[in-house]
Design an enzyme around this catalytic site. Structure first.
Site, PDB file in Angstrom:
ATOM      1  N   GLU A  60       4.281   1.367  10.609  1.00 36.70           N
ATOM      2  CA  GLU A  60       4.836   0.176   9.949  1.00 36.70           C
ATOM      3  C   GLU A  60       5.804  -0.583  10.844  1.00 36.70           C
ATOM      4  O   GLU A  60       5.774  -1.808  10.932  1.00 36.70           O
ATOM      5  CB  GLU A  60       5.528   0.554   8.635  1.00 36.70           C
ATOM      6  CG  GLU A  60       4.572   0.929   7.503  1.00 36.70           C
ATOM      7  CD  GLU A  60       4.037   2.355   7.615  1.00 36.70           C
ATOM      8  OE1 GLU A  60       4.480   3.104   8.512  1.00 36.70           O
ATOM      9  OE2 GLU A  60       3.163   2.719   6.796  1.00 36.70           O
ATOM     10  N   HIS A 129       6.091   5.426  -4.651  1.00 39.66           N
ATOM     11  CA  HIS A 129       5.166   4.288  -4.627  1.00 39.66           C
ATOM     12  C   HIS A 129       5.461   3.232  -5.686  1.00 39.66           C
ATOM     13  O   HIS A 129       4.605   2.410  -5.970  1.00 39.66           O
ATOM     14  CB  HIS A 129       3.728   4.757  -4.875  1.00 39.66           C
ATOM     15  CG  HIS A 129       3.104   5.530  -3.763  1.00 39.66           C
ATOM     16  ND1 HIS A 129       3.473   6.813  -3.458  1.00 39.66           N
ATOM     17  CD2 HIS A 129       2.143   5.201  -2.872  1.00 39.66           C
ATOM     18  CE1 HIS A 129       2.751   7.253  -2.440  1.00 39.66           C
ATOM     19  NE2 HIS A 129       1.934   6.299  -2.062  1.00 39.66           N
TER      20      HIS A 129
END
Ligand SMILES: Cc1ncc(C[n+]2csc(CCOP(=O)(O)OP(=O)(O)O)c2C)c(N)n1
Ligand SMILES: [Mg+2]
Lengths: 327, 332
Positions: A60, A129
């Protein structure tokens, strides 16, 4: 006018941008072969090829940094980060580079990068999440933070973001991808500088954004049935915030409830509440109320997750509390 | 891994030799002046000196053309000067003046010059590597011939972004020359105290990059090795990591009391002062005379004197402009 889902609207905007501007490319984890974790980019690989629909490794920080570098080098990258919890691995690049480079370089560098991030809870994905951290991003000067809540905004905001000279972050609430709505045939980039009154009303103002807009509208319907006309404001853009639309409404209704899926402490709802206090204090007939998530890492079990997230009945209850005769 | 120590001394013309010497002296004298001005309270914040490492920046920069992109760290005075940025805009930057290369917004750690494709000094260790990846990607996607030079220290090798970036560069065959200036310390932590595998070029090799190491105290060797690395990248062979083995003579920053290494160790390395080594070598081969040295010193002294004067006399940015270059504001 054509009916489509939020997911299809984002895809249509991506397709249009890729088609219209050779500098645009999409990059992120599983955006290509897989079609995107939320199937947003499904089919685009076949249309535009692996150079422009670019699968990245699970890195990322580096692919967001590469987006910044590519923007500096004349490209118009759209970077997809699968889920907001993963965006934390790129926070260094976002804060220390993307947001800072223009000012830190005395105005020499501009970073026209668009980052799309799925956010929010409600899908029983538990504590890694499901969070709503867009308020953290809204804290950062140097970037824009957009939270499209409708099909039209999913399309128009992405196109508008690509026209910006500085980094723009779009937080797409994951429960919205299957939402259906209308998109005008002639739709293009939309105004991203203003909040929008999604439902007019005179008795109180419900202020929200993103995934909570639907809940606020449902609450407004229930309130209407009980004789209370709630105005519903969709903030749309968290940074820079359109405080004027909020203040105008509160001057009229004298009461406000802010609904925000983030944790209450230090939430964006707190910022909205402060704006009202600073700009419309004398117009208030009651303290600003907040409906936020419970301060807990998001639990998996459905009944617990429901209890943690803002719900329609809580919004209704908070609203009724503000209006004495309905209390 | 192949350690490229020059088997024979690479040939060099007298003009180029004198040029290299002058470039190293510009950096040395510039930084000595910066340290002095720091002590006098003219420069503030962090000041990281490059003294001792001049051969790595000067030698390597010769391999890059004006079309290439440069990414550096907070210890970037030498790279900026070697890239051709005028000493006066750097000094003015450290003085916090609006005439500085970053309008006084960046200071010593954040020099930028887009005209020279100098994409800046990055002060988050490892944070510049992904930027270099993106610049190279933009060049690759737009079919430009340019390559990107990415400088960082041995300390950055411990960061995740080093590993992510090397992998991505190799995976996408990006035109990047990674230049690791291994001065054996990350602040006070010696290389063998922060790396299980201290051979940095070996790490690059396992990611599929071409890699080599060179004596960073020998400016000609550095130049030759970087030219080789750059040629390999330009030839389409993918990214390359070059480890430049060097040493910083001064403390990590002006705030560092330098307690973690011995005086003997520093003295030992100072025997390999890249400027002294090169001068001696040029004298031996008859390319350098006292007159030439005196002339260079005088010219460099003038340039730096003028830089200080420029910085002193320059205006500060008006406070009204504080927010002017903040991104993401609504355009009216
Ligand atoms: C991410 C991050 N962690 C820590 C620091 C503090 N810090 C600044 S320089 C430095 C050492 C870096 O060493 P190296 O990469 O070898 O470069 P050198 O200073 O030797 O040129 C540290 C720990 C930082 N700036 N960024
Ligand atoms: Mg070091």
């Amino acid at each position: 006018m054509s009916k489509m889902t939020y997911r299809e609207a984002v895809r249509a905007a991506l397709r249009k941008a890729l088609h219209d501007d050779p500098r645009v490319f999409l990059m992120g984890e599983d955006v290509g072969r897989y079609g995107g974790a939320f199937a947003v980019s499904l089919g685009l690989l076949g249309e535009f090829g692996p150079e422009r629909i670019r699968d990245t490794p699970l890195s990322e920080s580096t692919f967001v940094g590469a987006g910044i570098g590519a923007a500096l080098g004349g490209m118009r990258p759209i970077v997809e980060i699968m889920t907001i919890n993963f965006s934390l691995l790129a926070l260094d690049q976002i804060l220390n580079n993307a947001a800072a480079l223009r000012h830190m370089s005395g105005g020499q560098l501009r970073v026209p990068m668009v980052v799309r991030v799925a956010t929010g809870g409600g899908r029983q994905l538990a504590a890694q999440h499901s969070h709503s951290l867009e308020g953290w991003y809204a804290h950062i000067p140097g970037i824009k933070v957009l939270t499209p809540a409708t099909v039209a905004d999913a399309y128009g905001m992405l196109l508008a973001a690509l026209g910006e000279p500085d980094p723009v972050f779009l937080f797409e609430h994951a429960t919205l991808y299957s939402l259906e709505g209308d998109l005008a045939e002639e739709a293009g980039p939309c105004d991203i500088s203003r909040g929008e009154v999604r439902r007019p009303g005179r008795d109180l103002t419900l202020i929200t954004y993103g995934g909570s807009l639907g809940k606020a509208l449902l609450a407004a319907e229930q309130l209407a049935a009980a004789g209370l006309e709630a105005e519903v404001i969709d903030l749309r853009t968290l940074r820079p915030l359109d405080a004027q639309t909020i203040v105008q409404s509160v001057r009229k209704t004298h009461r406000a409830v802010v609904i925000d899926e983030a944790w209450r402490t230090g939430s964006f709802a707190a910022e909205v509440s402060a704006q009202i206090m600073e700009n419309a204090f004398d117009d208030l007939d009651a303290p600003v109320a907040r409906v936020c998530s419970e301060e807990v890492p998001m639990p998996y079990a459905k009944h617990l997750e429901d209890a943690a997230l803002p719900q329609v009945d809580e919004i209704v209850a908070a609203a009724r509390e503000l209006v004495p005769r309905h209390g | 891994m192949s350690v490229t120590t020059m088997p024979e001394r690479p040939p060099v013309t007298p003009e180029h030799a004198v040029f290299l010497l002058r470039e190293m002296l510009r950096i040395r004298r510039f930084e000595e002046k910066a340290a002095e001005m720091y002590s006098l309270g003219k420069i503030h914040g962090f000041l990281h000196l490059y003294i001792g490492e001049e051969a790595t920046g000067v030698g390597s920069m010769q391999a890059f053309t004006p079309d290439d992109a440069i990414v550096a760290t907070y210890r970037e005075h030498g790279h900026a000067l070697a890239r051709g940025m005028p000493a006066r805009v750097l000094m003015a930057e450290m003085y916090g003046k609006v005439t500085g290369c970053s309008h006084g917004h960046g200071g010593s750690m954040h020099f930028f010059d887009t005209n020279r494709r100098f994409y800046g000094g990055y002060a988050i260790v490892g944070g510049g590597l992904p930027i270099a990846i993106g610049l190279a990607l933009a060049d690759q996607m737009q079919n430009r011939q340019a390559i990107t030079a990415c400088y960082f220290g041995d300390g950055a090798v411990a960061e995740g972004e080093f590993h992510e970036s090397l992998n991505l560069a190799a995976l996408w065959k990006l035109p990047v020359v990674f230049l690791c200036e291994n001065n054996l310390y990350a602040m006070g932590t010696a290389l063998e105290r922060h790396q299980a595998q201290t051979d940095i070029s070996r790490k690059a090799a396992v990611y599929g990059l071409s890699a080599s190491a060179v004596d960073g105290m020998d400016v000609l060797a550095v130049e030759a090795a970087t030219r080789e690395a750059a040629a390999s990248v330009r030839g389409g062979k993918g990214p390359y990591l070059l480890e430049l083995r060097t040493y910083r003579f001064r403390a990590h920053s002006m705030a560092d009391p330098d307690l973690y290494r011995t005086k003997e160790e520093i003295a030992e390395w100072k025997k390999r002062d890249p400027i002294v080594l090169f001068q001696n070598r040029l004298r031996e081969s008859g390319m350098l005379t006292d007159e030439i040295v005196a002339r260079i010193e005088a010219e460099v002294g003038d340039e730096i004197g003028q830089a200080v004067q420029f910085a002193e006399e320059s205006p500060r940015e008006p406070v009204e402009d504080l927010l002017k270059e903040v991104g993401g504001q609504n355009r009216s």
